[in-house]
Structure formats: structure tokens, C-alpha cells
Design a protein around this motif. Structure first.
Motif, mmCIF file in Angstrom:
data_model
loop_
_atom_site.group_PDB
_atom_site.id
_atom_site.type_symbol
_atom_site.label_atom_id
_atom_site.label_comp_id
_atom_site.label_asym_id
_atom_site.label_seq_id
_atom_site.Cartn_x
_atom_site.Cartn_y
_atom_site.Cartn_z
ATOM 1 N N SER A 70 21.267 56.812 102.926
ATOM 2 C CA SER A 70 21.435 56.891 101.472
ATOM 3 C C SER A 70 20.115 56.745 100.721
ATOM 4 O O SER A 70 20.108 56.472 99.516
ATOM 5 N N GLY A 71 18.985 56.947 101.416
ATOM 6 C CA GLY A 71 17.704 57.132 100.757
ATOM 7 C C GLY A 71 17.514 58.612 100.482
ATOM 8 O O GLY A 71 18.463 59.381 100.384
ATOM 9 N N GLY A 72 16.252 59.033 100.352
ATOM 10 C CA GLY A 72 15.990 60.450 100.123
ATOM 11 C C GLY A 72 16.212 60.860 98.679
ATOM 12 O O GLY A 72 15.809 60.159 97.747
ATOM 13 N N ILE A 73 16.887 61.996 98.482
ATOM 14 C CA ILE A 73 16.965 62.624 97.152
ATOM 15 C C ILE A 73 18.042 61.985 96.292
ATOM 16 O O ILE A 73 19.239 62.110 96.557
ATOM 17 N N TRP A 74 17.577 61.302 95.243
ATOM 18 C CA TRP A 74 18.467 60.739 94.231
ATOM 19 C C TRP A 74 18.317 61.528 92.933
ATOM 20 O O TRP A 74 17.206 61.816 92.481
ATOM 21 N N ALA A 75 19.432 61.846 92.309
ATOM 22 C CA ALA A 75 19.556 62.292 90.921
ATOM 23 C C ALA A 75 18.498 63.297 90.483
ATOM 24 O O ALA A 75 17.645 62.996 89.660
ATOM 25 N N PRO A 76 18.540 64.527 90.995
ATOM 26 C CA PRO A 76 17.615 65.548 90.506
ATOM 27 C C PRO A 76 17.971 65.958 89.077
ATOM 28 O O PRO A 76 19.119 65.822 88.639
ATOM 29 N N CYS A 77 16.992 66.463 88.347
ATOM 30 C CA CYS A 77 17.230 66.994 87.006
ATOM 31 C C CYS A 77 16.668 68.403 86.927
ATOM 32 O O CYS A 77 15.494 68.629 87.227
ATOM 33 N N LEU A 78 17.514 69.345 86.527
ATOM 34 C CA LEU A 78 17.147 70.754 86.442
ATOM 35 C C LEU A 78 16.993 71.150 84.976
ATOM 36 O O LEU A 78 17.859 70.849 84.144
ATOM 37 N N SER A 79 15.883 71.800 84.636
ATOM 38 C CA SER A 79 15.661 72.277 83.270
ATOM 39 C C SER A 79 14.948 73.627 83.324
ATOM 40 O O SER A 79 14.528 74.085 84.398
ATOM 41 N N TYR A 80 14.816 74.249 82.147
ATOM 42 C CA TYR A 80 14.215 75.581 82.086
ATOM 43 C C TYR A 80 13.376 75.702 80.825
ATOM 44 O O TYR A 80 13.823 75.338 79.721
ATOM 45 N N ALA A 81 12.167 76.190 80.960
ATOM 46 C CA ALA A 81 11.270 76.413 79.814
ATOM 47 C C ALA A 81 10.117 77.300 80.263
ATOM 48 O O ALA A 81 9.745 77.304 81.447
ATOM 49 N N ASP A 82 9.557 78.046 79.338
ATOM 50 C CA ASP A 82 8.345 78.842 79.601
ATOM 51 C C ASP A 82 8.535 79.830 80.750
ATOM 52 O O ASP A 82 7.604 80.129 81.490
ATOM 53 N N GLY A 83 9.771 80.315 80.933
ATOM 54 C CA GLY A 83 10.039 81.263 82.006
ATOM 55 C C GLY A 83 10.112 80.651 83.385
ATOM 56 O O GLY A 83 10.110 81.381 84.381
ATOM 57 N N LEU A 84 10.193 79.312 83.470
ATOM 58 C CA LEU A 84 10.241 78.620 84.764
ATOM 59 C C LEU A 84 11.414 77.652 84.821
ATOM 60 O O LEU A 84 11.782 77.037 83.816
ATOM 61 N N PHE A 85 11.973 77.516 86.016
ATOM 62 C CA PHE A 85 12.886 76.419 86.301
ATOM 63 C C PHE A 85 12.054 75.205 86.712
ATOM 64 O O PHE A 85 11.138 75.323 87.531
ATOM 65 N N TYR A 86 12.380 74.049 86.146
ATOM 66 C CA TYR A 86 11.738 72.784 86.487
ATOM 67 C C TYR A 86 12.772 71.906 87.176
ATOM 68 O O TYR A 86 13.897 71.756 86.691
ATOM 69 N N LEU A 87 12.393 71.313 88.297
ATOM 70 C CA LEU A 87 13.271 70.400 89.011
ATOM 71 C C LEU A 87 12.504 69.114 89.306
ATOM 72 O O LEU A 87 11.484 69.141 90.009
ATOM 73 N N VAL A 88 12.953 67.997 88.754
ATOM 74 C CA VAL A 88 12.361 66.706 89.084
ATOM 75 C C VAL A 88 13.355 65.919 89.923
ATOM 76 O O VAL A 88 14.576 66.063 89.771
ATOM 77 N N PHE A 89 12.847 65.077 90.814
ATOM 78 C CA PHE A 89 13.711 64.369 91.751
ATOM 79 C C PHE A 89 13.002 63.128 92.266
ATOM 80 O O PHE A 89 11.774 63.012 92.182
ATOM 81 N N THR A 90 13.790 62.225 92.827
ATOM 82 C CA THR A 90 13.267 61.024 93.473
ATOM 83 C C THR A 90 13.443 61.131 94.977
ATOM 84 O O THR A 90 14.504 61.546 95.452
ATOM 85 N N ASP A 91 12.411 60.745 95.723
ATOM 86 C CA ASP A 91 12.512 60.563 97.179
ATOM 87 C C ASP A 91 12.459 59.062 97.435
ATOM 88 O O ASP A 91 11.404 58.429 97.294
ATOM 89 N N VAL A 92 13.607 58.486 97.804
ATOM 90 C CA VAL A 92 13.742 57.039 97.945
ATOM 91 C C VAL A 92 13.422 56.636 99.379
ATOM 92 O O VAL A 92 14.100 57.052 100.328
ATOM 93 N N LYS A 93 12.397 55.797 99.536
ATOM 94 C CA LYS A 93 11.953 55.356 100.860
ATOM 95 C C LYS A 93 12.575 54.019 101.261
ATOM 96 O O LYS A 93 12.606 53.689 102.447
ATOM 97 N N SER A 94 13.024 53.210 100.298
ATOM 98 C CA SER A 94 13.770 51.983 100.586
ATOM 99 C C SER A 94 14.581 51.638 99.352
ATOM 100 O O SER A 94 14.150 51.925 98.221
#
Length: 538
Positions: A70-94
Motif C-alpha cells: 500500500s505504498g507507491g502511487i497515492w492520489a494522482p491529480c490529472l489536469s490540462y493546460a497549454d496543450g498538455l496533460f499534467y499528472l502529479v502523483f506521490t510515490d510513497v516509500k514508507s
């Protein structure tokens, strides 16, 4: 009237981030230790959805070897602007204990299918990052702040900092813009701008049965943020009669026709165990703006609903997904994932034997590093998984078979191995919170069988394994097993009020091979079938 039947993304699809670009809708969800990272589903009508992309598909983008369950990728956020998709995310190590090592990154792409860029490191101050594109062109990152100190509020508020696309980094002052409401456990922030107000949508109450969606607003991006006087806007807390529980962690979207919807996570517990064997799922709820500028569920109240009105958009169904992957293509089904690392020809090959998937045995089911395991989500309460395997083990340290998996401490495994007296044989191993068991009095000999067909039959909280020589006549093996073990609620454990184990994922069905001798024995799988069946009723 058209309706949406919730959940729209069934079976372990939590923390939804919804986005509309033109006529297309996308929802990004968390994948935790499963690779590739992040699931993105696509829709044109909010009623029909298909799995379209998994952006983090290279080791250079995401290296999770050694990450905790249950580490790894938590709660990504997808958005769009300037002709690009933006994806932010957390990589949980502990994440268990006083500290959380949470590294936040950004990737971009010109299309939802990619190619997605190499990651840009952002910060590590907390999890659930979200990128807000203001109407003046500036970009701002928000994430919750984690405080490890004794006696402090662990969920210490929402941090805001500017992101510079030119410099590819965060810059300027870090502001704590919101410290939450009395519900506490403030996380999952998303910023929106509407009619001159900045709206901060957060998740509070924790992602279990007290989960909730709260809203605050401000005329200034930097606050202070006024809390909605009728918070929580959405919750199932203290409403045990509702089908959808654990409602929270919402994001907001406006349709082409001017309607507004929340995408939020939920769970469907079995009764009376209150265990959500399909994990946290994604649902939709129409919302509307009041005259005084607050968000409310359309139709009143603040409860999640199993059936809600759909927007007036043209129907856009997708072709049905095939039930069986025959392993005769260049790639395996998009629904399959691996643990912590990408699929690699060195241990998983579609070319070593035409028409088969060859898995080479590596580490044990306890390993958080190199498991030869490929699985897909269980997405219905009544379902079957089936495979056929050819495997000739030389020792009891070599195993191959069919698995119902939650994490390294919770699984059921029907496997082929070798016994000194019985020869090639079938056995079952179970792990419940790390307690190992073998429910068979003795293994079942299949010595001399070239091929063994294996099946897992799931009916709500009951799991029955079966086997067959020809794939036609099936014989049950072992007792009915308690499938509710494969759930967040069973995994969570406390000692004297202190959390010692947590789970945030869901049930997977798949195939795997182990070679604990280190000789790299392989097994060949001819097909994998996942079939959902009509629900007779709980």
C-alpha cells in the motif's frame, strides 16, 4: 431520464481526479504498489467508461522496488493546460508509524495515451499533490503536510507553492492555506475557481467509514478560507443503511451542458462483516451551486447515491472487454498489472513459447522486490478466474499457480509444486495478516499430468478453488475460504491504539511462479480468463 449507476469504476479505483477536455472525460486513480502506475479511464457520456492509459510505464518514471504494501502511487491529480496533460502523483516509500516518506512528481504528455515525460521532482512534504492552473496562467501546487511529532496534528494543513514550467520546479514561499475542520485528517486537496471565488475541496475524516468531502472558499488564492457552514458536503458517516460507504476524496468537473459533478471514492461493504472486498471504488454525484455560492448535491442532502441522473449527452458505449487473454498477441491485456516493477522479458515472456505466457520463478510471495506475479482487479462480487498451466517442478521450492491476492501478508494461493512422496501435486496456501496456513490435510497428486487447469470461484465473501485435467470437468479442492480476508478492513491492525498495518488497495486475481531455490524454473500459462457472473443477491 438517463441514469448513472454507481460505482462507475468498480473494484480498487480510489482517489479519483476527474477532468474534461472538449467532449472527453478522464478519471485518474491510485494504483499503489501495482505497476504500471496510475489508471486513467475515459468516457464521453459519464455513464460508460473504459481503461485507456497507464502513464507511468517505465522504470525511469517509477521505481518501486522495496516499496511497502500500500505504498507507491497515492492520489494522482490529472489536469490540462497549454496543450498538455499534467499528472502529479506521490510515490510513497514508507507510511506506517510516525514518518511518511512521500515524494511528489510531475509528468506531462500531449495526449492521454502519451508519450508521458520523465518525472520532475516537486517536494516531499506530504502526499495528495494537486496542480491548479489559475486564469492568469500561473500554476500552483497544493498538497497536505505531514507532521511526525508527538502531540501534533499529523495532518498539519494544506501547503501551497507556485510551480514554474520554465524552471521545472517549485519556487517562492510555501504557505499553509488551510488547517482543516474539526473532522480532521485533512487531505486530498483540489483547487477550483468559480465566479471570482477560489474553492478548496478536501477529504477529511479518514478514508474509512467516517470519510467526507469538505469545501472552503476565499476571494484570495492565499486565503483565509471560509469553511462551508453546512460541511461536510458529502459523507456516508453514521448512515449504515446506505449501499455506498466511505464516501470522500472528491474532485469536480463541469460538463459541456453546464452541469457539475463530483467524482469521489466509495466502498460497498458486505453485511454483516462491513468488509469492502472490492476495495475503494469511484462514483459520481451531480452537484449544483447555491445562490450564495456553495456546492450542494443536486436533490438535497449530503449522502452518496447508487443511482443518480446522468447529463444529457449522447450515449457512447465501448465494445465489451474480452473475458480471456490467450497470450497470443504482442502485449498482455491492459487490465494486468505487476508488483513494483515493469513487465520484463527476462521473467515474463510472450515469445519464448508461442501462444503462452512464460513466467520464470523468482522470489516468494513475501517479497517486496522481485515477484513473478501478474494479476488483474476483481471488479464484481460474483466472479471466476481460470487458467491452464504447464509446469514441471523439481523440488518443493518451485511453485506455480492461481492466486487471490491483496498484499504480501494476505492472499490465497492454489499452486502446483512437488512433494517427495506424491510427486507433482496441488496444494493451497493461505496468509491472513501474515499468519501462514495450509487448509488441505495433504496435497492432491497430479503426477503425470502435462497440463493442469485451475479456477477460483468467488461468491461475495466465499472463495472456492477448483482444478481440472481437461478444463471441462471441475473438482473442488479444499474448503470454502473466507474471501473477506482480502480487504482493507481485515488488513488494518492496531496494538494499544497504534497502527501497525494499513491497507488501501483491493482484491486481485492472477498467476504467479516462485523458485525459492534460485534455479529460475519456469511455468507456461496458456490463457487467463476473468469472468463476471450475475449476482444472485447478498
Amino acid at each position: 431520464m438517463k441514469t448513472i449507476h454507481n460505482p462507475v469504476l468498480r473494484g480498487f479505483n480510489p482517489d479519483p481526479s476527474i477532468l474534461r477536455v472538449g467532449d472527453d472525460y478522464y478519471i485518474a486513480t491510485s494504483t499503489f504498489e501495482w505497476f504500471p502506475g496510475v489508471q486513467i479511464h475515459h468516457s464521453r457520456d459519464l455513464r460508460h467508461w473504459r481503461l485507456a492509459a497507464r502513464p507511468l510505464e517505465r522504470r525511469s518514471q517509477l521505481d518501486m522496488l522495496g516499496n511497502p504494501d500500500s505504498g507507491g502511487i497515492w492520489a494522482p491529480c490529472l489536469s490540462y493546460a497549454d496543450g498538455l496533460f499534467y499528472l502529479v502523483f506521490t510515490d510513497v516509500k514508507s507510511h506506517v508509524g510516525p514518518f511518511k516518506d512521500t515524494h511528489n512528481y510531475l509528468v506531462t504528455a500531449p495526449s492521454i495515451e502519451g508519450p508521458w515525460s520523465e518525472p520532475i521532482y516537486l517536494n516531499s512534504s506530504g502526499f495528495d499533490p494537486s496542480l491548479f492552473h489559475d486564469d492568469d496562467g500561473r500554476k500552483w501546487l497544493v498538497n497536505m503536510i505531514w507532521d511526525y511529532r508527538k502531540g501534533k496534528n499529523k495532518f498539519a494543513g494544506i501547503a501551497l507553492q507556485e510551480y514554474s514550467p520554465e524552471e521545472r520546479r517549485l519556487l517562492g514561499p510555501i504557505r499553509n492555506i488551510f488547517r482543516g475542520t474539526p473532522l480532521g485528517l485533512t487531505e486530498g486537496p483540489h483547487l477550483y475557481k468559480h465566479n471570482g471565488w477560489y474553492y478548496l475541496v478536501t477529504a477529511e475524516g479518514g478514508t474509512r467509514f467516517n470519510h467526507a468531502v469538505t469545501v472552503a472558499r476565499s476571494r484570495s488564492l492565499f486565503g483565509p478560507y471560509e469553511v462551508d457552514p453546512e460541511n461536510p458536503v458529502l459523507t456516508a458517516a453514521n448512515k449504515p443503511e446506505l449501499e455506498l460507504q466511505r464516501a470522500g476524496h472528491a474532485s469536480l468537473v463541469q460538463t459541456q451542458t453546464g452541469d457539475w459533478y463530483f467524482a469521489y471514492l466509495c466502498g460497498r461493504p458486505l453485511r454483516p462483516s462491513e468488509r469492502c472486498i472490492l476495495g475503494r471504488e469511484t462514483a459520481l454525484l451531480p452537484v449544483e451551486w447555491t445562490e450564495d455560492g456553495w456546492l450542494r448535491p443536486a436533490g438535497g442532502g449530503n449522502s452518496p447515491k447508487a443511482v443518480v441522473p446522468a447529463p444529457d449527452l449522447p450515449d457512447h458505449p465501448f465494445p465489451p472487454e474480452p473475458e480471456t487473454d490467450h497470450f497470443d498477441g504482442e502485449r498482455i491485456s491492459i487490465h494486468f498489472q505487476t508488483l513494483r516493477e515493469p513487465l520484463d522479458e527476462q521473467w515474463a515472456s510472450l515469445t519464448a513459447r508461442s501462444g503462452y505466457l512464460r513466467l520464470i520463478g523468482r522470489e516468494s510471495l513475501s517479497s517486496k522486490h522481485r515477484q513473478s506475479l501478474i494479476a488483474r482487479r476483481q471488479q464484481a462480487f460474483v466472479a471466476e478466474a481460470e487458467t491452464a498451466v504447464e509446469f514441471e517442478p523439481d523440488t518443493f521450492q518451485q511453485l506455480a499457480g492461481l492466486i487471490h491476492y491483496y498484499n504480501t501478508r494476505n492472499y490465497y494461493y492454489l499452486y502446483i509444486s512437488r512433494d517427495e512422496e506424491l510427486g507433482k501435486c496441488l496444494n493451497i496456501m493461505c496468509s491472513d495478516r501474515g499468519l501462514y496456513d495450509e487448509p488441505l490435510e495433504q496435497p492432491v497428486s497430479v503426477d503425470g499430468w502435462e497440463r493442469v487447469h485451475l479456477k477460483a470461484s468467488l461468491r461475495y465473501d466465499r472463495l472456492q478453488f477448483l482444478y481440472s485435467r481437461d478444463g471441462q470437468d471441475w473438482t473442488p479442492i479444499g474448503p470454502e475460504l473466507d474471501a473477506s480476508v482480502i480487504s482493507d478492513e481485515n488488513v488494518e491492525a492496531k496494538i494499544e491504539g497504534r497502527m501497525i498495518d494499513q491497507g488501501f488497495t483491493g482484491a486481485f486475481l492472477g498467476i504467479c511462479v516462485q523458485d525459492l531455490s534460485g534455479q529460475g524454473k519456469h511455468a507456461d500459462f496458456d490463457y487467463f480468463t476473468y469472468r463476471e457472473l450475475p449476482e444472485p443477491g447478498v
